[in-house]
Scaffold this motif. Structure first.
Motif, PDB file in Angstrom:
ATOM      1  N   SER A 206       0.812  -1.216   0.000  1.00 26.80           N
ATOM      2  CA  SER A 206       0.000   0.000   0.000  1.00 26.80           C
ATOM      3  C   SER A 206       0.845   1.266   0.000  1.00 26.80           C
ATOM      4  O   SER A 206       0.312   2.369  -0.111  1.00 26.80           O
ATOM      5  N   ALA A 207       2.169   1.119   0.116  1.00 22.18           N
ATOM      6  CA  ALA A 207       3.034   2.294   0.208  1.00 22.18           C
ATOM      7  C   ALA A 207       3.282   2.895  -1.169  1.00 22.18           C
ATOM      8  O   ALA A 207       3.392   2.187  -2.165  1.00 22.18           O
ATOM      9  N   LEU A 208       3.385   4.220  -1.208  1.00 23.91           N
ATOM     10  CA  LEU A 208       3.770   4.890  -2.450  1.00 23.91           C
ATOM     11  C   LEU A 208       5.267   4.737  -2.650  1.00 23.91           C
ATOM     12  O   LEU A 208       6.037   4.736  -1.688  1.00 23.91           O
ATOM     13  N   PRO A 209       5.724   4.616  -3.906  1.00 25.64           N
ATOM     14  CA  PRO A 209       7.167   4.580  -4.155  1.00 25.64           C
ATOM     15  C   PRO A 209       7.836   5.844  -3.628  1.00 25.64           C
ATOM     16  O   PRO A 209       7.292   6.947  -3.745  1.00 25.64           O
ATOM     17  N   ALA A 210       8.993   5.688  -3.019  1.00 23.60           N
ATOM     18  CA  ALA A 210       9.741   6.845  -2.525  1.00 23.60           C
ATOM     19  C   ALA A 210      10.331   7.606  -3.706  1.00 23.60           C
ATOM     20  O   ALA A 210      10.910   7.000  -4.609  1.00 23.60           O
ATOM     21  N   LEU A 211      10.201   8.932  -3.702  1.00 22.43           N
ATOM     22  CA  LEU A 211      10.669   9.752  -4.810  1.00 22.43           C
ATOM     23  C   LEU A 211      11.632  10.822  -4.326  1.00 22.43           C
ATOM     24  O   LEU A 211      11.579  11.261  -3.180  1.00 22.43           O
ATOM     25  N   GLN A 212      12.507  11.235  -5.232  1.00 23.14           N
ATOM     26  CA  GLN A 212      13.496  12.261  -4.921  1.00 23.14           C
ATOM     27  C   GLN A 212      12.831  13.632  -4.808  1.00 23.14           C
ATOM     28  O   GLN A 212      11.692  13.844  -5.253  1.00 23.14           O
ATOM     29  N   THR A 213      13.565  14.583  -4.242  1.00 22.33           N
ATOM     30  CA  THR A 213      13.069  15.944  -4.090  1.00 22.33           C
ATOM     31  C   THR A 213      12.652  16.529  -5.439  1.00 22.33           C
ATOM     32  O   THR A 213      13.361  16.387  -6.433  1.00 22.33           O
ATOM     33  N   GLY A 214      11.515  17.169  -5.452  1.00 20.97           N
ATOM     34  CA  GLY A 214      10.994  17.747  -6.687  1.00 20.97           C
ATOM     35  C   GLY A 214       9.949  16.884  -7.358  1.00 20.97           C
ATOM     36  O   GLY A 214       9.233  17.355  -8.245  1.00 20.97           O
ATOM     37  N   TRP A 215       9.871  15.623  -6.943  1.00 19.93           N
ATOM     38  CA  TRP A 215       8.885  14.695  -7.497  1.00 19.93           C
ATOM     39  C   TRP A 215       7.859  14.346  -6.423  1.00 19.93           C
ATOM     40  O   TRP A 215       8.190  14.282  -5.239  1.00 19.93           O
ATOM     41  N   ALA A 216       6.630  14.111  -6.851  1.00 16.64           N
ATOM     42  CA  ALA A 216       5.596  13.691  -5.917  1.00 16.64           C
ATOM     43  C   ALA A 216       4.586  12.812  -6.649  1.00 16.64           C
ATOM     44  O   ALA A 216       4.416  12.918  -7.862  1.00 16.64           O
ATOM     45  N   ALA A 217       3.950  11.933  -5.896  1.00 13.46           N
ATOM     46  CA  ALA A 217       2.922  11.052  -6.451  1.00 13.46           C
ATOM     47  C   ALA A 217       1.782  10.942  -5.460  1.00 13.46           C
ATOM     48  O   ALA A 217       1.956  11.202  -4.260  1.00 13.46           O
ATOM     49  N   ALA A 218       0.626  10.579  -5.974  1.00 13.37           N
ATOM     50  CA  ALA A 218      -0.545  10.404  -5.130  1.00 13.37           C
ATOM     51  C   ALA A 218      -1.338   9.209  -5.644  1.00 13.37           C
ATOM     52  O   ALA A 218      -1.334   8.931  -6.852  1.00 13.37           O
ATOM     53  N   PRO A 219      -2.016   8.486  -4.762  1.00 15.03           N
ATOM     54  CA  PRO A 219      -2.829   7.347  -5.210  1.00 15.03           C
ATOM     55  C   PRO A 219      -4.121   7.837  -5.861  1.00 15.03           C
ATOM     56  O   PRO A 219      -4.771   8.744  -5.358  1.00 15.03           O
ATOM     57  N   ARG A 220      -4.491   7.234  -6.992  1.00 12.26           N
ATOM     58  CA  ARG A 220      -5.749   7.550  -7.660  1.00 12.26           C
ATOM     59  C   ARG A 220      -6.503   6.259  -7.949  1.00 12.26           C
ATOM     60  O   ARG A 220      -5.907   5.267  -8.396  1.00 12.26           O
ATOM     61  N   LYS A 221      -7.804   6.291  -7.718  1.00  7.60           N
ATOM     62  CA  LYS A 221      -8.652   5.138  -8.014  1.00  7.60           C
ATOM     63  C   LYS A 221      -9.453   5.418  -9.278  1.00  7.60           C
ATOM     64  O   LYS A 221     -10.049   6.489  -9.423  1.00  7.60           O
ATOM     65  N   PHE A 222      -9.453   4.449 -10.175  1.00  7.51           N
ATOM     66  CA  PHE A 222     -10.171   4.592 -11.430  1.00  7.51           C
ATOM     67  C   PHE A 222     -10.430   3.212 -12.012  1.00  7.51           C
ATOM     68  O   PHE A 222      -9.857   2.220 -11.568  1.00  7.51           O
ATOM     69  N   GLN A 223     -11.272   3.165 -13.008  1.00  3.77           N
ATOM     70  CA  GLN A 223     -11.395   2.004 -13.873  1.00  3.77           C
ATOM     71  C   GLN A 223     -11.277   2.483 -15.310  1.00  3.77           C
ATOM     72  O   GLN A 223     -11.497   3.664 -15.596  1.00  3.77           O
ATOM     73  N   ILE A 224     -10.918   1.586 -16.200  1.00  5.15           N
ATOM     74  CA  ILE A 224     -10.721   1.970 -17.593  1.00  5.15           C
ATOM     75  C   ILE A 224     -11.862   1.432 -18.442  1.00  5.15           C
ATOM     76  O   ILE A 224     -12.291   0.284 -18.300  1.00  5.15           O
ATOM     77  N   GLU A 225     -12.371   2.292 -19.310  1.00  5.11           N
ATOM     78  CA  GLU A 225     -13.426   1.900 -20.237  1.00  5.11           C
ATOM     79  C   GLU A 225     -12.818   1.093 -21.372  1.00  5.11           C
ATOM     80  O   GLU A 225     -11.886   1.543 -22.040  1.00  5.11           O
ATOM     81  N   ARG A 226     -13.358  -0.110 -21.600  1.00  3.67           N
ATOM     82  CA  ARG A 226     -12.795  -0.993 -22.615  1.00  3.67           C
ATOM     83  C   ARG A 226     -13.654  -1.115 -23.861  1.00  3.67           C
ATOM     84  O   ARG A 226     -13.140  -1.359 -24.952  1.00  3.67           O
ATOM     85  N   LEU A 227     -14.954  -0.920 -23.724  1.00  2.00           N
ATOM     86  CA  LEU A 227     -15.854  -1.210 -24.829  1.00  2.00           C
ATOM     87  C   LEU A 227     -16.601   0.016 -25.343  1.00  2.00           C
ATOM     88  O   LEU A 227     -17.381  -0.092 -26.273  1.00  2.00           O
ATOM     89  N   GLY A 228     -16.399   1.163 -24.762  1.00  2.00           N
ATOM     90  CA  GLY A 228     -17.177   2.331 -25.126  1.00  2.00           C
ATOM     91  C   GLY A 228     -17.021   2.720 -26.592  1.00  2.00           C
ATOM     92  O   GLY A 228     -15.914   2.790 -27.117  1.00  2.00           O
ATOM     93  N   GLU A 229     -18.151   2.991 -27.233  1.00  2.00           N
ATOM     94  CA  GLU A 229     -18.106   3.421 -28.637  1.00  2.00           C
ATOM     95  C   GLU A 229     -17.396   4.762 -28.767  1.00  2.00           C
ATOM     96  O   GLU A 229     -16.667   5.003 -29.733  1.00  2.00           O
ATOM     97  N   LEU A 230     -17.574   5.642 -27.781  1.00  2.00           N
ATOM     98  CA  LEU A 230     -16.952   6.970 -27.808  1.00  2.00           C
ATOM     99  C   LEU A 230     -15.878   7.135 -26.754  1.00  2.00           C
ATOM    100  O   LEU A 230     -15.112   8.105 -26.817  1.00  2.00           O
ATOM    101  N   THR A 231     -15.796   6.207 -25.799  1.00  2.00           N
ATOM    102  CA  THR A 231     -14.950   6.432 -24.628  1.00  2.00           C
ATOM    103  C   THR A 231     -13.930   5.334 -24.372  1.00  2.00           C
ATOM    104  O   THR A 231     -13.397   5.240 -23.264  1.00  2.00           O
TER     105      THR A 231
END
Length: 321
Positions: A206-231
């Motif tokens: 569950s830990a975020l990768p450690a990053l050097q100064t100047g870099w930052a990351a945040a956890p995001r929750k999403f799902q990806i659309e696989r079949l959408g005609e437009l999306t």
């Protein structure tokens, strides 16, 4: 237009830094991961995640046990897409691999997210090399395919980059921008600045990768659309989880009163003065848009476009700006 740059024409012996192989990409990657010390290899995904998905299917245990870090250029979370209105090209090309690796259906096991970083269009697009900058500091003769680069006028590396930037500049100008966006280069930069951490004393998925100064990351929750005609390829974020968000079809008058009661604020005017009719909506299963787990680590901050342009100029062309 530039046959002198064709490896087939000049012979592989002239390019000792190239290692040619008859193996598949999966087998080449597996050999590297197994031959180097555990947790020391960074795997960079600069195209669709297809090859990585095949590697994961065939050798998932080896990949999860030995890979040091995985960085992926892909997706668009809070910005428009570049292939359709909502999807970035790499994720559009193979959304099934994205789902399999990043948000798999339980009990399937995906990538080790404590060693994964997603670098989406949201953070890569502002990083670019303006062609006027390139023309001023690197190659004063870079114009277009109407005047192809002449290898006798410049160092080999400059001739190489100018040759492929000729057409790139023409295409970008058609889109109204006299610059090349550095999407993939941002990912390589991130990999250089943030090498693998090696073995953790206590692994923490569950830990975020450690990053050097100047870099930052945040956890995001999403799902990806696989079949959408437009999306197809869209990263669907459940924005109802945000403070003050409400379900589509809800009575906006009541919602607006609740928003004002709790003091929620927005950057602009989002609410209508009209009172719509109540609408019965169908709620999706909770895991469709809210995958289990801490979320996918997404790069949110870099040292900045100016820092990348300076580093690129120095390391590629040996020019201090």
């Amino acid at each position: 237009m530039h046959p002198d740059l064709n490896v087939a024409n000049v012979g592989a012996d002239s390019w000792p830094q190239l290692i040619l192989s008859d193996q598949s990409g999966v087998d080449v990657a597996l050999d590297i991961i197994k031959s180097e010390p555990a947790r020391s290899v960074t795997y960079i995904v600069l195209g669709p995640m297809t090859t990585l998905a095949h590697l994961h299917r065939k050798h998932g245990d080896v990949l999860r046990d030995r890979i040091g870090r995985i960085l992926c250029m892909g997706g668009a979370l809070d910005v428009p897409g570049n292939t359709n209105a909502v999807a970035e090209f790499n994720f559009f090309a193979d959304p099934y691999a994205v789902r399999e690796l990043l948000t798999p259906d339980p009990p399937a096991i995906g990538l080790p997210l404590d060693r994964f970083l997603l670098v989406p269009l949201d953070i890569t697009t502002p990083h670019e090399i303006p062609f006027p900058f390139y023309q001023t500091y690197i190659d004063k003769n870079i114009l277009s395919t109407k005047r192809p680069s002449n290898p006798d006028e410049k160092p080999p590396i400059t001739h190489f980059t100018s040759s492929f930037l000729e057409r790139t500049r023409e295409v970008m100008i058609l889109f109204g921008k006299d610059a090349m966006e550095l999407h993939d280069i941002v990912v390589v930069w991130c990999a250089i600045n943030n090498p693998p951490e090696g073995e953790r004393v206590v692994p923490d998925e569950s830990a975020l990768p450690a990053l050097q100064t100047g870099w930052a990351a945040a956890p995001r929750k999403f799902q990806i659309e696989r079949l959408g005609e437009l999306t197809r390829g869209m990263l669907v974020v459940d924005r109802r989880q945000a403070e003050g968000a409400y379900d589509p079809g809800a009575n906006r008058a009541l919602i607006q009163a609740d928003i004002e009661k709790h003091g929620f604020t927005y950057a602009g005017v989002l609410e209508s003065a009209a009172i719509p009719a109540q609408v019965e909506i169908e709620q999706p299963p909770s895991d469709v848009l809210r995958p289990a787990g801490p979320g996918v680590p997404v790069v949110t901050t870099t040292p900045g476009p100016a820092a990348l342009l300076k580093l690129l100029s120095e390391r590629v062309w040996g020019i201090t700006v």
